[in-house]
Design a protein around this motif. Structure first.
Motif, PDB file in Angstrom:
ATOM      1  N   TYR A  69       3.988   0.033   4.990  1.00  0.00           N
ATOM      2  CA  TYR A  69       2.854   0.875   4.598  1.00  0.00           C
ATOM      3  C   TYR A  69       3.343   2.296   4.284  1.00  0.00           C
ATOM      4  O   TYR A  69       4.103   2.880   5.039  1.00  0.00           O
ATOM      5  CB  TYR A  69       1.835   0.907   5.734  1.00  0.00           C
ATOM      6  CG  TYR A  69       0.620   1.769   5.478  1.00  0.00           C
ATOM      7  CD1 TYR A  69      -0.512   1.236   4.868  1.00  0.00           C
ATOM      8  CD2 TYR A  69       0.597   3.100   5.864  1.00  0.00           C
ATOM      9  CE1 TYR A  69      -1.630   2.018   4.643  1.00  0.00           C
ATOM     10  CE2 TYR A  69      -0.518   3.888   5.653  1.00  0.00           C
ATOM     11  CZ  TYR A  69      -1.632   3.343   5.036  1.00  0.00           C
ATOM     12  OH  TYR A  69      -2.743   4.129   4.818  1.00  0.00           O
ATOM     13  N   GLY A  70       2.902   2.849   3.144  1.00  0.00           N
ATOM     14  CA  GLY A  70       3.270   4.212   2.777  1.00  0.00           C
ATOM     15  C   GLY A  70       4.578   4.324   2.024  1.00  0.00           C
ATOM     16  O   GLY A  70       5.143   5.409   1.932  1.00  0.00           O
ATOM     17  N   ARG A 103       4.832  12.180  -0.983  1.00  0.00           N
ATOM     18  CA  ARG A 103       3.729  13.148  -1.005  1.00  0.00           C
ATOM     19  C   ARG A 103       3.027  13.242   0.348  1.00  0.00           C
ATOM     20  O   ARG A 103       2.631  12.238   0.948  1.00  0.00           O
ATOM     21  CB  ARG A 103       2.738  12.821  -2.116  1.00  0.00           C
ATOM     22  CG  ARG A 103       1.908  11.570  -1.900  1.00  0.00           C
ATOM     23  CD  ARG A 103       1.158  11.173  -3.154  1.00  0.00           C
ATOM     24  NE  ARG A 103       2.074  10.786  -4.200  1.00  0.00           N
ATOM     25  CZ  ARG A 103       1.709  10.151  -5.314  1.00  0.00           C
ATOM     26  NH1 ARG A 103       0.456   9.837  -5.523  1.00  0.00           N
ATOM     27  NH2 ARG A 103       2.600   9.828  -6.227  1.00  0.00           N
ATOM     28  N   GLU A 104       2.881  14.465   0.813  1.00  0.00           N
ATOM     29  CA  GLU A 104       2.268  14.705   2.125  1.00  0.00           C
ATOM     30  C   GLU A 104       0.768  14.478   2.119  1.00  0.00           C
ATOM     31  O   GLU A 104       0.174  14.254   3.168  1.00  0.00           O
ATOM     32  CB  GLU A 104       2.587  16.124   2.585  1.00  0.00           C
ATOM     33  CG  GLU A 104       4.040  16.325   2.979  1.00  0.00           C
ATOM     34  CD  GLU A 104       4.288  17.686   3.578  1.00  0.00           C
ATOM     35  OE1 GLU A 104       4.678  17.769   4.760  1.00  0.00           O
ATOM     36  OE2 GLU A 104       4.085  18.682   2.858  1.00  0.00           O
ATOM     37  N   HIS A 105       0.141  14.550   0.942  1.00  0.00           N
ATOM     38  CA  HIS A 105      -1.311  14.382   0.902  1.00  0.00           C
ATOM     39  C   HIS A 105      -1.740  12.982   1.331  1.00  0.00           C
ATOM     40  O   HIS A 105      -2.884  12.787   1.724  1.00  0.00           O
ATOM     41  CB  HIS A 105      -1.833  14.686  -0.508  1.00  0.00           C
ATOM     42  CG  HIS A 105      -1.750  16.146  -0.856  1.00  0.00           C
ATOM     43  ND1 HIS A 105      -0.717  16.669  -1.599  1.00  0.00           N
ATOM     44  CD2 HIS A 105      -2.550  17.197  -0.533  1.00  0.00           C
ATOM     45  CE1 HIS A 105      -0.903  17.969  -1.737  1.00  0.00           C
ATOM     46  NE2 HIS A 105      -1.996  18.317  -1.102  1.00  0.00           N
ATOM     47  N   ALA A 106      -0.836  12.018   1.249  1.00  0.00           N
ATOM     48  CA  ALA A 106      -1.173  10.671   1.717  1.00  0.00           C
ATOM     49  C   ALA A 106      -1.386  10.651   3.224  1.00  0.00           C
ATOM     50  O   ALA A 106      -2.001   9.726   3.756  1.00  0.00           O
ATOM     51  CB  ALA A 106      -0.069   9.691   1.330  1.00  0.00           C
ATOM     52  N   ALA A 107      -0.876  11.659   3.911  1.00  0.00           N
ATOM     53  CA  ALA A 107      -1.145  11.820   5.340  1.00  0.00           C
ATOM     54  C   ALA A 107      -2.195  12.893   5.591  1.00  0.00           C
ATOM     55  O   ALA A 107      -3.021  12.781   6.501  1.00  0.00           O
ATOM     56  CB  ALA A 107       0.141  12.171   6.089  1.00  0.00           C
ATOM     57  N   CYS A 118       0.874  -1.177   0.000  1.00  0.00           N
ATOM     58  CA  CYS A 118       0.000   0.000   0.000  1.00  0.00           C
ATOM     59  C   CYS A 118       0.913   1.229   0.000  1.00  0.00           C
ATOM     60  O   CYS A 118       1.366   1.683   1.048  1.00  0.00           O
ATOM     61  CB  CYS A 118      -0.932   0.006   1.207  1.00  0.00           C
ATOM     62  SG  CYS A 118      -2.224   1.267   1.115  1.00  0.00           S
ATOM     63  N   THR A 119       1.203   1.737  -1.187  1.00  0.00           N
ATOM     64  CA  THR A 119       2.113   2.862  -1.343  1.00  0.00           C
ATOM     65  C   THR A 119       1.364   4.176  -1.170  1.00  0.00           C
ATOM     66  O   THR A 119       0.129   4.206  -1.068  1.00  0.00           O
ATOM     67  CB  THR A 119       2.770   2.835  -2.729  1.00  0.00           C
ATOM     68  OG1 THR A 119       1.779   3.185  -3.717  1.00  0.00           O
ATOM     69  CG2 THR A 119       3.330   1.459  -3.044  1.00  0.00           C
ATOM     70  N   THR A 120       2.117   5.271  -1.188  1.00  0.00           N
ATOM     71  CA  THR A 120       1.462   6.575  -1.118  1.00  0.00           C
ATOM     72  C   THR A 120       0.581   6.809  -2.339  1.00  0.00           C
ATOM     73  O   THR A 120      -0.375   7.595  -2.274  1.00  0.00           O
ATOM     74  CB  THR A 120       2.499   7.707  -1.007  1.00  0.00           C
ATOM     75  OG1 THR A 120       3.484   7.547  -2.028  1.00  0.00           O
ATOM     76  CG2 THR A 120       3.182   7.694   0.353  1.00  0.00           C
ATOM     77  N   ASP A 121       0.874   6.137  -3.439  1.00  0.00           N
ATOM     78  CA  ASP A 121       0.039   6.288  -4.630  1.00  0.00           C
ATOM     79  C   ASP A 121      -1.246   5.470  -4.510  1.00  0.00           C
ATOM     80  O   ASP A 121      -2.214   5.742  -5.220  1.00  0.00           O
ATOM     81  CB  ASP A 121       0.818   5.876  -5.885  1.00  0.00           C
ATOM     82  CG  ASP A 121       0.270   6.520  -7.143  1.00  0.00           C
ATOM     83  OD1 ASP A 121      -0.073   7.720  -7.086  1.00  0.00           O
ATOM     84  OD2 ASP A 121       0.167   5.842  -8.181  1.00  0.00           O
ATOM     85  N   HIS A 122      -1.259   4.478  -3.642  1.00  0.00           N
ATOM     86  CA  HIS A 122      -2.509   3.784  -3.332  1.00  0.00           C
ATOM     87  C   HIS A 122      -3.344   4.628  -2.361  1.00  0.00           C
ATOM     88  O   HIS A 122      -4.571   4.606  -2.408  1.00  0.00           O
ATOM     89  CB  HIS A 122      -2.228   2.421  -2.685  1.00  0.00           C
ATOM     90  CG  HIS A 122      -1.607   1.421  -3.608  1.00  0.00           C
ATOM     91  ND1 HIS A 122      -0.250   1.203  -3.661  1.00  0.00           N
ATOM     92  CD2 HIS A 122      -2.149   0.575  -4.515  1.00  0.00           C
ATOM     93  CE1 HIS A 122       0.011   0.258  -4.553  1.00  0.00           C
ATOM     94  NE2 HIS A 122      -1.123  -0.142  -5.086  1.00  0.00           N
ATOM     95  N   ILE A 123      -2.660   5.327  -1.468  1.00  0.00           N
ATOM     96  CA  ILE A 123      -3.353   6.118  -0.442  1.00  0.00           C
ATOM     97  C   ILE A 123      -3.865   7.432  -1.014  1.00  0.00           C
ATOM     98  O   ILE A 123      -4.970   7.880  -0.680  1.00  0.00           O
ATOM     99  CB  ILE A 123      -2.402   6.403   0.739  1.00  0.00           C
ATOM    100  CG1 ILE A 123      -1.837   5.104   1.307  1.00  0.00           C
ATOM    101  CG2 ILE A 123      -3.128   7.174   1.842  1.00  0.00           C
ATOM    102  CD1 ILE A 123      -0.658   5.298   2.243  1.00  0.00           C
ATOM    103  N   GLY A 128      -6.673   3.359  -4.112  1.00  0.00           N
ATOM    104  CA  GLY A 128      -6.005   2.186  -4.661  1.00  0.00           C
ATOM    105  C   GLY A 128      -5.694   1.116  -3.638  1.00  0.00           C
ATOM    106  O   GLY A 128      -5.062   0.101  -3.970  1.00  0.00           O
ATOM    107  N   ALA A 129      -6.132   1.309  -2.389  1.00  0.00           N
ATOM    108  CA  ALA A 129      -5.826   0.348  -1.329  1.00  0.00           C
ATOM    109  C   ALA A 129      -6.699  -0.898  -1.450  1.00  0.00           C
ATOM    110  O   ALA A 129      -7.904  -0.818  -1.668  1.00  0.00           O
ATOM    111  CB  ALA A 129      -6.035   0.994   0.036  1.00  0.00           C
TER     112      ALA A 129
END
Length: 280
Positions: free
Chosen positions: A167-168, A173-177, A94-99, A122-123
């Protein structure tokens, strides 16, 4: 690149022109230490901030779909997190691009509310193997994670994310948080966290936690509620107690690890790292 091989030596090797003739590259001529006419003297570009900025307004079109004023996140209310619903139990990578997917979504980077429609898009949900969808405990329907989160937020319900290994990972990218934080996430609990994303979670005031025993990941079920206790006693290197309340009435206690230092604990209490800087 011009020669088509890594062994090409521009000092002695020839190149072939489109008409078949051979030629060598001419070496560049020595450059002066400084421009002949000196450097341009720039004046009037830097505008110093006013001593009192309380009356300064940043004007943004209220109808803009691309830009939005970023309001400070609320500080921690000083209480434990009790009986929180689970938004997702992420399965596998589950990458930041999934989140927080990129692509066309990047045009909304300046509008956190609109961008948050892509949260966890994308999770893969371990509870149902669906991508970007989970169970809404308010109506027992399967919906997109962002739609569920918005309904929880409207009812002032906080929630948690469970994750797998690393995870992450991926981009920073900060938007994933920021998107999960904006929509009500208070904790991310995983087998392990990617280093940069872990720090980004901390900066946004989300508890970044890992299982003391990674096998406890398997104890989490879709209808469980999660309680994080002893937050007033959060200290560096001190484990956190987590109570899992199952749908059948049984409970289990597990321990969680964290890597917070004293400064990062202040970020959590203040609601974000930016809030700490703002207060100073």
């Amino acid at each position: 690149a011009l020669g088509g091989r890594l062994s090409f030596n521009p000092l002695k090797d020839e190149l072939t022109a489109s008409d078949g003739t051979k030629f060598k590259l001419e070496p560049p001529k020595p450059a002066p230490e400084v421009p002949e006419e000196g450097f341009v003297r720039t004046e009037g570009i830097f505008v110093a901030p006013p001593e009192d900025s309380s009356n300064v307004q940043v004007i943004i079109d209220p109808n803009s779909k691309r830009l939005q004023r970023l309001e400070p996140f609320a500080k921690w209310n000083g209480e434990d997190f009790v009986d929180l619903p689970i938004m997702v139990k992420a399965k596998g990578k589950c990458t930041t691009d999934h989140i927080s997917p990129a692509g066309a979504w990047l045009s909304l980077r300046g509008h956190l509310d609109n961008l948050s429609d892509n949260m966890l898009l994308g999770a893969v949900n371990a509870f149902n193997d669906k991508v970007g969808q989970g169970k809404n405990i308010l109506n027992n329907q399967i919906e997109s994670f962002s739609a569920i989160a918005r309904q929880y937020k409207e009812k002032q319900m906080s929630w948690v994310i469970f994750g797998d290994k690393n995870y992450g990972e991926g981009s920073s990218r900060e938007h994933a948080a920021m998107s999960p934080r904006y929509l009500g996430c208070v904790a991310v609990i995983t087998k392990s966290l990617a280093r940069i994303h872990e720090t980004n979670l901390k900066k946004q005031g989300i508890l970044a936690l890992t299982f003391a025993n990674p096998d406890d990941y398997d104890k989490i079920f879709e209808n469980d509620k999660v309680s994080l206790l002893g937050l007033n006693e959060l200290e560096p290197h001190k484990q956190m107690k987590c109570i899992i309340s199952h749908n059948d009435g049984n409970t289990e206690e597990i321990l969680l690890n964290h890597s917070y230092n004293k400064s990062q604990i202040e970020w959590f209490k203040a609601g974000s790292a930016l809030n700490v800087l703002r207060n100073k």
